[in-house]
Scaffold this motif. Structure first.
Motif, PDB file in Angstrom:
ATOM      1  N   SER A   1       0.782  -1.232   0.000  1.00 38.61           N
ATOM      2  CA  SER A   1       0.000   0.000   0.000  1.00 38.61           C
ATOM      3  C   SER A   1       0.815   1.285   0.000  1.00 38.61           C
ATOM      4  O   SER A   1       0.350   2.311  -0.476  1.00 38.61           O
ATOM      5  CB  SER A   1      -0.960   0.005   1.195  1.00 38.61           C
ATOM      6  OG  SER A   1      -0.231  -0.109   2.401  1.00 38.61           O
ATOM      7  N   ASP A   2       2.029   1.242   0.559  1.00 38.89           N
ATOM      8  CA  ASP A   2       2.819   2.474   0.624  1.00 38.89           C
ATOM      9  C   ASP A   2       4.296   2.152   0.807  1.00 38.89           C
ATOM     10  O   ASP A   2       4.673   0.998   1.017  1.00 38.89           O
ATOM     11  CB  ASP A   2       2.308   3.397   1.737  1.00 38.89           C
ATOM     12  CG  ASP A   2       2.277   2.721   3.108  1.00 38.89           C
ATOM     13  OD1 ASP A   2       3.198   1.941   3.418  1.00 38.89           O
ATOM     14  OD2 ASP A   2       1.323   2.978   3.863  1.00 38.89           O
ATOM     15  N   THR A   3       5.123   3.189   0.748  1.00 45.61           N
ATOM     16  CA  THR A   3       6.567   2.983   0.838  1.00 45.61           C
ATOM     17  C   THR A   3       6.988   2.470   2.225  1.00 45.61           C
ATOM     18  O   THR A   3       8.005   1.793   2.336  1.00 45.61           O
ATOM     19  CB  THR A   3       7.349   4.265   0.506  1.00 45.61           C
ATOM     20  OG1 THR A   3       6.903   5.327   1.348  1.00 45.61           O
ATOM     21  CG2 THR A   3       7.164   4.644  -0.945  1.00 45.61           C
ATOM     22  N   ARG A   4       6.211   2.777   3.232  1.00 46.68           N
ATOM     23  CA  ARG A   4       6.528   2.256   4.568  1.00 46.68           C
ATOM     24  C   ARG A   4       6.447   0.730   4.569  1.00 46.68           C
ATOM     25  O   ARG A   4       7.295   0.049   5.142  1.00 46.68           O
ATOM     26  CB  ARG A   4       5.571   2.857   5.592  1.00 46.68           C
ATOM     27  CG  ARG A   4       5.883   2.457   7.000  1.00 46.68           C
ATOM     28  CD  ARG A   4       5.030   3.211   7.981  1.00 46.68           C
ATOM     29  NE  ARG A   4       5.291   2.711   9.312  1.00 46.68           N
ATOM     30  CZ  ARG A   4       4.463   2.838  10.311  1.00 46.68           C
ATOM     31  NH1 ARG A   4       3.322   3.477  10.146  1.00 46.68           N
ATOM     32  NH2 ARG A   4       4.749   2.368  11.490  1.00 46.68           N
ATOM     33  N   ARG A   5       5.442   0.196   3.917  1.00 45.32           N
ATOM     34  CA  ARG A   5       5.297  -1.264   3.824  1.00 45.32           C
ATOM     35  C   ARG A   5       6.388  -1.871   2.938  1.00 45.32           C
ATOM     36  O   ARG A   5       6.866  -2.970   3.203  1.00 45.32           O
ATOM     37  CB  ARG A   5       3.920  -1.625   3.290  1.00 45.32           C
ATOM     38  CG  ARG A   5       2.795  -1.116   4.155  1.00 45.32           C
ATOM     39  CD  ARG A   5       1.879  -2.234   4.554  1.00 45.32           C
ATOM     40  NE  ARG A   5       0.721  -1.706   5.253  1.00 45.32           N
ATOM     41  CZ  ARG A   5       0.563  -1.776   6.569  1.00 45.32           C
ATOM     42  NH1 ARG A   5       1.471  -2.339   7.311  1.00 45.32           N
ATOM     43  NH2 ARG A   5      -0.504  -1.284   7.143  1.00 45.32           N
ATOM     44  N   VAL A   6       6.792  -1.140   1.912  1.00 42.47           N
ATOM     45  CA  VAL A   6       7.882  -1.597   1.047  1.00 42.47           C
ATOM     46  C   VAL A   6       9.169  -1.698   1.864  1.00 42.47           C
ATOM     47  O   VAL A   6       9.889  -2.699   1.800  1.00 42.47           O
ATOM     48  CB  VAL A   6       8.078  -0.648  -0.157  1.00 42.47           C
ATOM     49  CG1 VAL A   6       9.310  -1.036  -0.960  1.00 42.47           C
ATOM     50  CG2 VAL A   6       6.847  -0.645  -1.044  1.00 42.47           C
ATOM     51  N   GLN A   7       9.452  -0.673   2.652  1.00 38.82           N
ATOM     52  CA  GLN A   7      10.650  -0.677   3.489  1.00 38.82           C
ATOM     53  C   GLN A   7      10.601  -1.808   4.505  1.00 38.82           C
ATOM     54  O   GLN A   7      11.606  -2.473   4.764  1.00 38.82           O
ATOM     55  CB  GLN A   7      10.811   0.670   4.195  1.00 38.82           C
ATOM     56  CG  GLN A   7      11.183   1.790   3.246  1.00 38.82           C
ATOM     57  CD  GLN A   7      11.163   3.153   3.920  1.00 38.82           C
ATOM     58  OE1 GLN A   7      10.458   3.374   4.893  1.00 38.82           O
ATOM     59  NE2 GLN A   7      11.946   4.070   3.370  1.00 38.82           N
ATOM     60  N   ALA A   8       9.435  -2.053   5.085  1.00 45.53           N
ATOM     61  CA  ALA A   8       9.291  -3.124   6.077  1.00 45.53           C
ATOM     62  C   ALA A   8       9.523  -4.488   5.423  1.00 45.53           C
ATOM     63  O   ALA A   8      10.206  -5.351   6.002  1.00 45.53           O
ATOM     64  CB  ALA A   8       7.912  -3.073   6.720  1.00 45.53           C
ATOM     65  N   GLU A   9       9.000  -4.691   4.235  1.00 49.43           N
ATOM     66  CA  GLU A   9       9.197  -5.962   3.530  1.00 49.43           C
ATOM     67  C   GLU A   9      10.659  -6.153   3.156  1.00 49.43           C
ATOM     68  O   GLU A   9      11.211  -7.255   3.299  1.00 49.43           O
ATOM     69  CB  GLU A   9       8.316  -6.021   2.278  1.00 49.43           C
ATOM     70  CG  GLU A   9       8.419  -7.324   1.532  1.00 49.43           C
ATOM     71  CD  GLU A   9       7.940  -8.533   2.315  1.00 49.43           C
ATOM     72  OE1 GLU A   9       8.495  -9.632   2.102  1.00 49.43           O
ATOM     73  OE2 GLU A   9       7.015  -8.399   3.142  1.00 49.43           O
ATOM     74  N   ALA A  10      11.307  -5.100   2.698  1.00 40.98           N
ATOM     75  CA  ALA A  10      12.728  -5.173   2.350  1.00 40.98           C
ATOM     76  C   ALA A  10      13.559  -5.496   3.595  1.00 40.98           C
ATOM     77  O   ALA A  10      14.459  -6.341   3.544  1.00 40.98           O
ATOM     78  CB  ALA A  10      13.190  -3.871   1.715  1.00 40.98           C
ATOM     79  N   ALA A  11      13.261  -4.870   4.711  1.00 35.17           N
ATOM     80  CA  ALA A  11      13.995  -5.121   5.959  1.00 35.17           C
ATOM     81  C   ALA A  11      13.797  -6.557   6.424  1.00 35.17           C
ATOM     82  O   ALA A  11      14.759  -7.220   6.847  1.00 35.17           O
ATOM     83  CB  ALA A  11      13.542  -4.142   7.039  1.00 35.17           C
ATOM     84  N   LYS A  12      12.579  -7.070   6.336  1.00 39.16           N
ATOM     85  CA  LYS A  12      12.296  -8.447   6.729  1.00 39.16           C
ATOM     86  C   LYS A  12      13.058  -9.414   5.835  1.00 39.16           C
ATOM     87  O   LYS A  12      13.661 -10.375   6.316  1.00 39.16           O
ATOM     88  CB  LYS A  12      10.797  -8.722   6.643  1.00 39.16           C
ATOM     89  CG  LYS A  12      10.398 -10.129   7.007  1.00 39.16           C
ATOM     90  CD  LYS A  12       8.901 -10.341   6.796  1.00 39.16           C
ATOM     91  CE  LYS A  12       8.492 -11.768   7.014  1.00 39.16           C
ATOM     92  NZ  LYS A  12       9.080 -12.699   6.053  1.00 39.16           N
ATOM     93  N   SER A  13      13.051  -9.159   4.542  1.00 39.59           N
ATOM     94  CA  SER A  13      13.764 -10.037   3.607  1.00 39.59           C
ATOM     95  C   SER A  13      15.262 -10.030   3.876  1.00 39.59           C
ATOM     96  O   SER A  13      15.907 -11.089   3.858  1.00 39.59           O
ATOM     97  CB  SER A  13      13.494  -9.604   2.165  1.00 39.59           C
ATOM     98  OG  SER A  13      12.136  -9.784   1.856  1.00 39.59           O
ATOM     99  N   LEU A  14      15.822  -8.867   4.135  1.00 43.50           N
ATOM    100  CA  LEU A  14      17.254  -8.776   4.432  1.00 43.50           C
ATOM    101  C   LEU A  14      17.605  -9.513   5.721  1.00 43.50           C
ATOM    102  O   LEU A  14      18.621 -10.203   5.786  1.00 43.50           O
ATOM    103  CB  LEU A  14      17.695  -7.318   4.519  1.00 43.50           C
ATOM    104  CG  LEU A  14      17.775  -6.583   3.188  1.00 43.50           C
ATOM    105  CD1 LEU A  14      18.009  -5.093   3.421  1.00 43.50           C
ATOM    106  CD2 LEU A  14      18.875  -7.166   2.325  1.00 43.50           C
ATOM    107  N   ALA A  15      16.753  -9.378   6.728  1.00 49.75           N
ATOM    108  CA  ALA A  15      16.992 -10.078   7.994  1.00 49.75           C
ATOM    109  C   ALA A  15      16.938 -11.588   7.781  1.00 49.75           C
ATOM    110  O   ALA A  15      17.784 -12.330   8.306  1.00 49.75           O
ATOM    111  CB  ALA A  15      15.974  -9.644   9.044  1.00 49.75           C
ATOM    112  N   ASP A  16      15.975 -12.062   6.988  1.00 47.89           N
ATOM    113  CA  ASP A  16      15.868 -13.491   6.696  1.00 47.89           C
ATOM    114  C   ASP A  16      17.104 -13.988   5.948  1.00 47.89           C
ATOM    115  O   ASP A  16      17.641 -15.059   6.244  1.00 47.89           O
ATOM    116  CB  ASP A  16      14.614 -13.793   5.865  1.00 47.89           C
ATOM    117  CG  ASP A  16      13.329 -13.614   6.651  1.00 47.89           C
ATOM    118  OD1 ASP A  16      13.385 -13.556   7.904  1.00 47.89           O
ATOM    119  OD2 ASP A  16      12.263 -13.527   6.007  1.00 47.89           O
TER     120      ASP A  16
END
Length: 66
Positions: free
Chosen positions: A24-39
């Motif tokens: 829905s927004d760039t905040r969610r994009v950043q959260a998904e990117a951060a989660k993927s990087l952590a994984d």
């Protein structure tokens, strides 16, 4: 919502994200990117640790002075 694609470049290998995610927004994009990087970091650490343990066990098993 917009569809965002998360391609991955690892050295010379490029993995293209053909599906993407609707977010829905760039905040969610950043959260998904951060989660993927952590994984990815966790997976890399586990793989490195496993490889190190296997190599160590292999060395121990072949030593004659144990």
């Amino acid at each position: 919502m917009s569809r965002y694609y998360f391609d991955l470049l690892d050295g010379d290998a490029l993995a293209i994200d053909d599906e993407g995610l609707e977010l829905s927004d760039t905040r969610r994009v950043q959260a998904e990117a951060a989660k993927s990087l952590a994984d990815m970091a966790r997976d890399a650490a586990e793989a490195t640790l496993s490889d190190s343990i296997i190599k160590w066990l292999s060395r121990c098993a072949t030593r004659t002075d144990l």
